[in-house]
Structure formats: C-alpha cells, structure tokens
Scaffold this motif. Structure first.
Motif, PDB file in Angstrom:
ATOM      1  N   ASP C 141       0.828  -1.202   0.000  1.00 44.10           N
ATOM      2  CA  ASP C 141       0.000   0.000   0.000  1.00 44.10           C
ATOM      3  C   ASP C 141       0.864   1.255   0.000  1.00 44.10           C
ATOM      4  O   ASP C 141       0.565   2.232  -0.695  1.00 44.10           O
ATOM      5  CB  ASP C 141      -0.930  -0.012   1.217  1.00 44.10           C
ATOM      6  CG  ASP C 141      -0.175  -0.339   2.493  1.00 44.10           C
ATOM      7  OD1 ASP C 141       0.282  -1.495   2.623  1.00 44.10           O
ATOM      8  OD2 ASP C 141      -0.010   0.555   3.338  1.00 44.10           O
ATOM      9  N   GLY C 142       1.962   1.238   0.780  1.00 41.51           N
ATOM     10  CA  GLY C 142       2.815   2.433   0.832  1.00 41.51           C
ATOM     11  C   GLY C 142       3.414   2.741  -0.524  1.00 41.51           C
ATOM     12  O   GLY C 142       3.525   3.908  -0.930  1.00 41.51           O
ATOM     13  N   ASN C 170      -1.458  -4.076   3.583  1.00 38.46           N
ATOM     14  CA  ASN C 170      -1.423  -4.428   5.013  1.00 38.46           C
ATOM     15  C   ASN C 170      -1.639  -3.178   5.859  1.00 38.46           C
ATOM     16  O   ASN C 170      -1.306  -3.135   7.035  1.00 38.46           O
ATOM     17  CB  ASN C 170      -0.124  -5.146   5.359  1.00 38.46           C
ATOM     18  CG  ASN C 170       1.102  -4.272   5.096  1.00 38.46           C
ATOM     19  OD1 ASN C 170       0.979  -3.079   4.797  1.00 38.46           O
ATOM     20  ND2 ASN C 170       2.277  -4.860   5.189  1.00 38.46           N
ATOM     21  N   TYR C 172      -0.221  -0.504   6.350  1.00 33.44           N
ATOM     22  CA  TYR C 172       0.882   0.320   6.848  1.00 33.44           C
ATOM     23  C   TYR C 172       2.062   0.346   5.881  1.00 33.44           C
ATOM     24  O   TYR C 172       2.372  -0.671   5.246  1.00 33.44           O
ATOM     25  CB  TYR C 172       1.403  -0.213   8.194  1.00 33.44           C
ATOM     26  CG  TYR C 172       0.441   0.027   9.334  1.00 33.44           C
ATOM     27  CD1 TYR C 172       0.511   1.205  10.084  1.00 33.44           C
ATOM     28  CD2 TYR C 172      -0.530  -0.912   9.635  1.00 33.44           C
ATOM     29  CE1 TYR C 172      -0.388   1.436  11.118  1.00 33.44           C
ATOM     30  CE2 TYR C 172      -1.425  -0.693  10.670  1.00 33.44           C
ATOM     31  CZ  TYR C 172      -1.352   0.488  11.402  1.00 33.44           C
ATOM     32  OH  TYR C 172      -2.233   0.714  12.416  1.00 33.44           O
ATOM     33  N   ALA C 173       2.693   1.486   5.836  1.00 31.07           N
ATOM     34  CA  ALA C 173       4.009   1.593   5.235  1.00 31.07           C
ATOM     35  C   ALA C 173       4.954   1.894   6.383  1.00 31.07           C
ATOM     36  O   ALA C 173       4.887   2.986   6.975  1.00 31.07           O
ATOM     37  CB  ALA C 173       4.056   2.712   4.208  1.00 31.07           C
TER      38      ALA C 173
HETATM   39 MG   LIG Z   1       2.092  -1.877   3.599  1.00 32.27          MG
END
Ligand SMILES: [Mg+2]
Ligand SMILES: Cc1ncc(C[n+]2csc(CCOP(=O)(O)OP(=O)(O)O)c2C)c(N)n1
Lengths: 343, 386, 309
Positions: C141-142, C170, C172-173
C-alpha cells in the motif's frame, strides 16, 4: 572498428548503426518519446526505424523513469533494448532505474542475470535551449559501479561505437552530443589532423588520438576530452600548426569506468595536460582524470593538470551568456598558451 | 546604380519577393527580400549606391525612419576596431621561446616570412657566442629530434666543473643514467682546453659570468663539481654559483641503492655501489666515493668529501665539510662535528667535536717471508720475466 | 471437511511462518547482519497467488518483503537461510541478502516501486516472445505513493501487457497508516487506466487462491493487465522491533491469523506431522548454512561483483 564512409555525419552514422543493429539482432528493441516516423525522434537519430521495424520500435509516454525501467525489464528477460531519452537532462528522472536497477541486478544476484541495455541520450548546450535542455548530466553517473558511460565524439565512428555498446553485456549510458549531430565524422589523418590513431582501452572501447603534427614529433601539450568537446578542439589544430604548437588530442570513448593507461600515455608524451569537459569542472570528469594521471605519472608531469569546463551555474538561454558560460575554443586556446608560457 | 522600388515603404513583403530592381554597369537585376518583414525604404530611386550599402530595412513591425537610422548606427560594425590580436609576424611558439630567453622578439630576424622558434633559437645561440667570442659556447642541440626547449623532454644537461679524475668518474657514472648527460667540462688548466674528456668538450676556464650566460641561453641546465680533494674549493664554487642562480645537479651512479624517503639536497656526487638507507638526509654538494653506506636516518651535512667505504650505522650525523678517508666504520647515533677530518681505517663509537682531526694509530709492518714460500713479489716478477 | 489444497497450502504457509520466525531468532543471536522484513500474518497472499501461477514460465517481481513469495515459488528454504546468513551457498551468494533475491523467474529489489516498470518491461518481453507467460508484480500500500507505479499502470494498459498487479494492502508503510499517505481509495487506482480489478480480504488462503486463479486466467486469456487487491495484515513489526501499533489492534488481527484459520481445517495429527517436518528441515538448514564458509571477496568478484582497477 570499421572506417565510416568519409563525410558520413554523426547523426547519419548513428541512424545507420541503429538500423543495422535492429536488422542483425532480432532481440533488439528501441523505445523512447516521439521516435516514430514520420517525426523520427527529436534529433532524428531514430528516423526510418519504426517504418522498417514497426513491431520492435515503441513510442512511449513522457515517462523517463519507465522508459529506462521498462528497458531494464526487457533486458532481464532476454531482449537488447536501446532506449532514447529525448534530452540528456531528463536522465535525472531515470537515475533510480540506472543506478538501483540496471547497474545493480547482475552483481546483487551474484552474476546470475545480465542487463544488456543501452540508454542513448543527447547531452550538451550551445543551442540556446536553456537551463533544463543543455546540461551534460552524464556527470551524475561517473563512477557508478557496473554502469558504463560511453561518449561518442566526432573523432569516433559513432555508429560503430553504438554497436559496441549494444553488444556490451553491461548497461551502457550512451552519451551523444547535440551539436555533433550535423558534423561529418573525422576518422583519419587528413586536413589539419596529421596523425590519427585508435587504440582499445582495457574495456574494449576505442581511444582516439589525433595530432596536428607528423607522428614522429613530440607534442607541446596534450588535450584530453570526450564527446562533444571534439567540436571545440579540432578547430585549434590548424591554427596551432601555424603557431608551431604541437597538440595531441586524446578522446577516450569509455569515460566511466576509466582506463587510465591510454590517457597516461598521451599525457606523458608532452607532460602538459588540459582536460576539457562540457560540464562544470568541480567534482567532475577532469578531476578523476587528473587524479589518475598524477597517480600514473607523478613527476613526469611538468605542470599541474588544467581543467576546463562550464562556469558553475545554470546554462543560460541567451546566446551572449551561453557562449561565455560554456567552454569554448577560445578558452582552450588561451589555456594552452598559458600552460606553455608557465612551463 | 539603384533602379526603383517595386514596393512602397511600410509594405509587408514575404521572403523571396522582388522588392526592387537595380542595375550595374553590366546588367539589370531583381533584388529579392532576404526575409519577410515590413519594408522601410532608404535609397532613393536612381541614386548611386555602393556594394554593401544598406538600401532598405525589413522589420517585424512597422517602424519610424528615426528608429531605423538609430538601429543602423547601433549595429554598424566599426571600420577597423576589433578585439582580434594585432597581427603578429612571429609564431606563438617563437614568442613563448623568446619570452623564456628574455629576448625582444621584434629584434629576431626571420628566415622565412614569419619568425619561428628555430629563428629564436639561432638568435639566442648567436647572441651568446658573440658576447663571448674569446671562448667556445656549449653546442646547442638545435637538430636534436628530441624537443630541446623544455627540460623534461630530454636529459638534464650538465656542466662539469673541474676536469680531473673526478670528471671522468662523473662522466662514467652518467653512462648508465638516462636522465642526465654531460655537455661540457670547464677547468683552469689551459693545457686541456679544447680537448675532450671521454667525448665531453673542455671549453675553458672556470668562469662564472660565462656560465651564467650559457645557462640563460638554455645551453646547460645544471652544474656539478667534480673536485673532491679540496673542500674549501667545493664550498666556494657552490656558494658563488648558487648565488648567481645556477642550479646544481645530483649525479648518482645507477648502481647506488637509495632507500625510501631519502631527502636530497643538490650538487651531490655519489659513486658506484653506495647505499642510502631509508629516511637518510643528504645535504648539498657532498662527494661520496664508491661503496659508502649511509645507513637509515643518518644526516649528512654539506660540502663533505668521503673516500671509498665510509660505512655508518644508523642515525649518524655529520656536520658540514667533514672529510673522511677510506674504510671508516661509525657506530649508531654518533655525531661527527663540522670541519673534522677522519683518517682511513678507523672505527668511531663516540661523538666527535667540531674541528677534530682523528689520526689512526693502527700500524702494520711488512717483512719478507722465509725461503721456500713464494712471495707475491716473486710471483709477479716471475710472470713479467716469462 | 478438508479442502484438497489445504494440506499443501498449510505446509507452505507454516514453512514461511517458521522460516521468518527463525530469522528473528538468528537476528537476535547476531547471526544475521542487517535487517529482515517478515510477512508473518500475510502468508495467505503469497501462497494463494503464487500457487495460481505456472511456475515453469510465469515471472514474479517483488520487493523487500518477499520471503513468502520466494518460498511459495521455489521452496528453497536452505538457499534463503544461507543467503540471510551471508554464505557463499546462499541463493545470491550472500550479496543480495534479504531484500535482493533471484531464482528462476523471480526477482526482488529493495527500492519501493522501482520493480514495477521492470515488471512492465518483462511483460512486454513475454508478449514479444509470445511465450504465454504472465508477469506478477507484488507491491505494498505504501508503494502506491510512487509515481512510477502510475506510469506502469498506464503503460501496461496502453500496450495491453500480460501483467498482474497484486497489491498487498497491510494498511501500513513502515510506521505510517495508509490514511496518512493516500487520498481516495487504493482499490480505485486501476480504474482510470481501464484495468479490471478484484478486491478481497486475504484471511482465507483458499479464497485468495480462487481470486488469483481467476486473475491469472484473465491476464493470460485477454493478454491485458489485471489488478488484485488483497487486504491483509502484518502481525510482526515492519522489520525488527519497530512496531508502533496498539496491542488491541494487534490482538484483533491475531485472532484472524490466516495460518491458524487454515490449521483449524486440518486434522491435528496431519498438522503436527507437517510442523515436525518443518522444524527438522529448518534445524538442518540453519546447521548446514552456519557450517558454510562466509562469502569471500574473491568469489564475489569472480561472480557478479567483478571489477577491474
Ligand atoms: Mg504496507
Ligand atoms: C524508494 C524507497 N523509499 C523508502 C524505502 C524505505 N522503506 C522500505 S519498506 C517501506 C514501507 C513500504 O510500505 P509498503 O509498500 O506498504 O510495503 P510493506 O512494508 O507494508 O510490505 C519503506 C518506506 C525504500 N525501501 N525505498
């Protein structure tokens, strides 16, 4: 290396070589912005190519990182991409792909892959294109391990050099020069060039030495330069011959990594060296050449190595300014006189 | 003669359009617009105009006649004034060479249409020899294929002071040296003037002002003193010549071994098989005969003269003008004061004050050997007889 | 009732889980030089997607969190352990380490986003070769913040390339939640490029696998790109001990651990046998790797890292 037909221009030599590479190697693909016919590329190096090889010539969006990045993927998967970056300045956008991808994969995968990729791009000023279309940004890539920088001067058979680059298993940034495109290649001892020789450096790339005096004599000064600087150095040959000044010009084509041996030989011949680069001199190619020459020759040099290049600022658009910010034939002439006066 | 305009002032014309007709003495021809623009007429129909004269102006907008005239004035190239260098009647190389020899290049005659470096060289040689007609000049290598104007392109040329045995030793040492060669010897002994020592010409007496001229003319690069027997002579010549700007060369026999970081002064003569240990320091104008060993970290002063086999241990210091005989051993760390003289065959283990004279008390006797033993003398005698 | 793939997938997921936990142990013991990014909690994405591929020809690109993709692809735990321990016998001779792996047609690199145009080039290559292979690129995602990702979506669609984008979201980055990095909805990103997509929660590896099979088949038959967005969660820190998330949040996700979920569908004895085999295999892999000599400069130079000076 085969001798080009006399009077073939730099651009024509490159254009023909590209077509020959495509014809000989079914794995060669060409990609870049605005390269399709009838336009045929901003500097026309790719003209005719998309008509002859429509299935292997790809026009891309304006996306330099991806032009290089896609080429890296192609190379990893068995192709021999030759990418064009329209102006050398924009290679900054592809820097991550060159440095962290193209140049890294083979070594970081312990030799299990190759990235036989050529990124061609015209560098250099003198056409009034101003600060973002005139730089010589190959300087950003000097010393990057496993990335070769090949610069074609018009004292090199530019097309043959491109073929060598295309056959290189390592990624190559192939540096062309905008003002050289229309010039006829100069590949032999004729006119003001009294002797002309090409040797290969230890990477297999040609180093051209040309002199304005017959071979048996000893030069007064050695000028070491690359790429577009041949346009400035060659006009001095005739003038210097008239002044009894013997000049030996040495143009390596593989400018990084650098094989110092042929340069040291050229430098030792006179003991007086001027290094000319189109970019700014600080932290530049000339600094590396000077360091290598000091290490190789030490006291055989009679004078400190002189470095010439652009003023440490942007390259202005106005002709009156650009002419003075960039190094010129006049600046080189004066530097030679000064060097001979002081030693 | 200018004919007539085919367009009015202020008209827009495109490139290539015929704007006027003109006639010369031979023909009548059309004048085409060299570019597109608004036309401003300057020449009157029928007027005489010179070739190169402006007859009209094309501008991107319609402009007043005043503006056109102002523009013409601003862009006119001044008749003669340019930034180009004034015409030279010599080559740049000749100019640089003349500068180096402090010669006024305008005085140098040219063999061809311009003064060349060969002309300057010939001028310099002629000037030097005319200043001193009484004696020879060092022969300039004008025809040398090696570039002779710049020192690093050829061997350093040496003038040897003193034409005795020392000179022969120096010339011998130079046989194996590629970066130096002897070009002349000078000596006060008239008997050898005009002769050669191992091929090197003896040009005359030891004459400083002559030497200064020869050096200024670029005919030798450095001097070296071959006389080892007189320390005061060595010192006097060295100091006088140095004060007049003559450089001195170190002549080191190629068989000598020189360790790392050895510091050299100038004017030293080092004969065969000498050794200099690491970090030794050698002053100026010393003469070391064969087999001397100056161990690491030793310091040698100036104007010393050593016979063969002066062997030091480490860190020995010599003052100036020390004279050593043959076969001397010196223990580590010993200091030998200036102006001392040490006789042959001594082993020195203590510091020696300045101006000391060390004599040897070691003696030996010679006596003939008993009959039946073949003596050396007899052996020799026998050979001569047979 | 047991799914026919459950045992296989459990074995792969458990192997990934235990291998990465072993890396934490080795790191704590000072045996691993550098860092590790584990995919603990995310194993269902790797196993579900990679098993949908044709391992004989399809191509995989991934980045820093790729142990799961690697093991699911080639099962070479021994080569991976040796690689992280810096041994000459590692899959990349110890040069690449955790983030830079290559074997067969799998390539990983540690610069976020940089692999995505490489995957486009690879997809163009397979298309030109008419190999029938497709290319999969895994991204986080980041990484959806990188410009080259969008250049790549554009090119893949424009040139109709067989490229499957798998977004492992997930949330979070590193330490930053996606709500602080991205405007709009990540699932909508492919739409303006006219790339079809599926989005699902990746707790059930069998569901992931079904979705992946559909995606792979679509890419292979249409020759066009596809975008599979998998909502997942990382139960371990980003790399080592740098977790800022709350204990409640972690506990909630631990309760949905896809490995436990799958384990529950298997008979206890079968699971225990698989677990025991994994422990034995990992013990042997570590012992074997530690016995290997460290990589030497000489062989590094002879292989990939050669240089002339
Ligand atoms: Mg991530
Ligand atoms: C170009 C680049 N910028 C920053 C980093 C440092 N970095 C490594 S992983 C990471 C977070 C990546 O987040 P995401 O894409 O969501 O993948 P995840 O770690 O969640 O699997 C960052 C910032 C990097 N490796 N590359």
């Amino acid at each position: 290396m085969t001798r080009a037909t006399p009077h073939l221009t730099y651009v024509e030599s490159l254009r023909r070589a590209l077509a020959e590479i495509m014809a000989d190697d079914p794995r060669a693909v060409v990609l870049g912005e605005d390269i399709l016919d009838p336009y045929g590329g901003a500097f026309k190096v790719t003209q005719g190519l998309s008509t002859r090889f429509p299935e292997r010539v790809f026009a891309t969006p304006i996306a330099e990182a991806s032009i290089v990045g896609v080429s890296v993927g192609l190379a990893l998967r068995g192709f021999h991409p030759i990418a064009e970056i329209m102006f050398g300045d924009f290679i900054a956008l592809g820097a991550d792909q060159l440095i962290n991808h193209a140049a890294k994969y083979p070594a970081m995968y312990n030799g299990a892959v190759q990235v036989p990729l050529v990124v061609r791009t015209p560098m250099g000023g003198g056409r009034g294109y101003g600060p973002t279309h005139s730089q010589s940004l190959e300087r950003l890539f000097f010393g990057i391990p496993h990335l070769k920088l090949i610069a074609a001067s018009h004292l090199h058979d530019a097309g043959a050099l491109l073929k060598l680059a295309a056959a290189d298993p390592e990624p190559v940034l192939f540096v062309e020069n905008k003002l050289l495109y229309p010039l006829a290649l100069h590949l032999s001892a004729d006119g003001a060039v009294r002797s002309f020789a090409t040797t290969l450096d230890r990477f297999g790339y040609p180093v051209t030495t040309a002199t304005n005096y017959p071979a048996a004599q000893i030069p007064d000064v050695t000028v070491i330069a690359y790429g577009g600087m041949s346009r400035l150095v060659l006009p001095l040959f005739d003038e210097f011959a008239g002044e009894e000044i013997r000049v030996l010009a040495c143009f390596p084509s593989c400018i990084s990594p650098l094989d110092p041996a042929p340069l040291a030989e050229a430098a030792a011949a006179s003991g007086r060296v001027i290094v000319v680069e189109e970019s700014q001199t600080a932290f530049g190619w000339g600094a590396e050449v000077a360091a290598q020459l000091y290490a190789a020759l030490g006291a055989q040099l009679h004078a400190p190595v002189q470095r010439l290049g652009a003023a440490p600022t942007v390259i202005p658009a106005a002709k009156s300014l650009e002419d003075q910010v960039l190094v010129s034939t006049a600046v080189i002439r004066d530097a030679v006189f000064e060097l001979l006066r002081s030693t | 003669m200018f004919g007539e305009w085919s367009k009015p002032s202020g008209a827009w014309v495109t490139k290539g359009e015929v704007v006027a007709v003109a006639e010369t003495t031979k023909s009548v021809f059309d004048i085409e617009a060299p570019a597109a623009g608004y036309l401003t007429l300057l020449a009157a129909p029928g007027a005489e105009v010179a070739i190169g004269e402006v007859i009209g102006v094309l501008s991107p907008t319609v402009v007043s006649l005043d503006a056109v005239h102002a523009w013409l004035v601003a862009t006119a190239t001044p008749a003669t004034e340019t930034t180009a260098e004034p015409a030279r009647s010599w080559t740049k190389k000749a100019e640089l060479l003349a500068e180096r020899h402090k010669v006024d290049i305008s005085q140098v005659p040219a063999a061809g249409d311009r003064v060349t470096e060969a002309d300057v060289e010939a001028y310099v040689v002629a000037r030097t020899s005319s200043q001193k007609t009484a004696r020879g000049a060092i022969q300039a290598d004008v025809n040398d294929t090696v570039d002779d104007r710049y020192p690093a392109n050829r061997a350093q040329r040496l003038l040897i002071i003193g034409g005795g045995n020392g000179a022969i030793q120096i010339i011998d040492a130079l046989q194996g040296v590629r970066h130096q060669r002897a070009v002349a010897v000078i000596d006060d002994n008239r008997a050898i003037h005009g002769k050669r020592i191992a091929g090197v010409p003896v040009l005359g007496a030891i004459d400083l002002s002559w030497a200064v001229d020869q050096h200024a003319a670029g005919l030798f690069d450095a001097a070296v003193i071959s006389i080892s027997t007189s320390i005061p002579f060595r010192e006097r010549i060295f100091d006088e010549w140095k004060s007049r700007g003559i450089p001195f060369a170190n002549v080191i026999h190629p068989s000598a071994v020189v360790g790392m970081n050895v510091t050299w002064g100038e004017g030293n003569v080092v004969m065969a098989l000498c050794h200099f240990g690491a970090c030794a320091t050698v002053g100026d104008n010393n003469f070391l005969s064969a087999y001397c060993s100056i161990e690491h970290h030793c310091v040698l002063g100036n104007h010393c003269s050593f016979g063969p086999s002066v062997v030091t241990s480490s860190r020995v210091r010599f003052g100036d003008r020390v004279r050593c005989g043959t076969g001397i051993y010196i223990e580590p760390g010993v200091t030998i004061g200036a102006d001392s003289i040490i006789a042959s065959g001594l082993a020195i283990w203590q510091n020696i004050p300045e101006r000391s004279l060390l004599k040897a008390h070691l003696g030996y006797s010679i006596r003939g050997l008993a009959t039946g033993t073949v003596t050396v003398e007899r052996c020799l005698r026998k050979r001569r007889h047979t | 009732m047991e799914h026919p793939l459950a045992e296989l997938f459990y074995a792969q997921m458990a192997l990934i889980r235990r291998t990465e936990q072993t890396f934490f142990d080795l790191y704590a013991q000072g045996q691993i030089h550098g860092t590790v990014h584990t995919s603990i909690g995310q194993e269902a994405t790797a196993v579900g997607v990679v098993n949908a591929l044709d391992r004989t020809r399809d191509v995989i690109f991934s980045s820093h969190r790729a142990h799961g993709h690697f093991i699911a692809y080639c099962d070479d735990v021994e080569g991976l352990v040796a690689e992280l321990l810096g041994r000459a016998g590692g899959v990349c001779g110890g040069v690449g380490g955790t983030q830079h792996l290559h074997t067969g047609n799998l390539y990983t690199n540690g610069v976020q986003g940089g692999i995505v145009p490489n995957a486009v080039g690879a997809a163009l290559a397979e298309k030109l070769k008419q190999s029938g292979a497709i290319v999969v690129v895994f991204l986080g995602d980041g990484t959806m913040g990188q410009g080259v990702v969008y250049e790549s979506l554009n090119l893949a669609s424009l040139w109709a390339l067989p490229l499957l984008f798998v977004l492992e979201d997930n949330q979070y980055a590193q330490s930053t939640h996606k709500q602080f990095e991205h405007a709009g909805n990540l699932a909508d990103r492919p739409t303006p490029f006219q790339i079809d997509r599926t989005e699902l929660t990746a707790d059930d590896v069998l569901a992931v696998h079904d979705a992946a099979r559909h995606a792979v088949a679509t890419v292979r038959t249409t020759g066009r790109p596809y975008f599979l967005m998998l909502n997942t969660y990382r139960l371990a820190p980003h790399s080592k001990g740098d977790d800022m998330r709350s204990e409640e949040e972690l506990a909630a996700y631990r309760a949905r651990d896809p490995l436990q979920r799958l384990a529950a569908t298997l008979p206890e004895a079968k699971r225990a046998a698989i677990d025991a085999a994994i422990e034995a295999r990992l013990d042997a892999a570590v012992v074997q790797a530690l016995a290997m000599p460290p990589q030497t400069l000489v062989s590094f130079r002879q292989q990939g890292g050669g240089w002339q000076r």
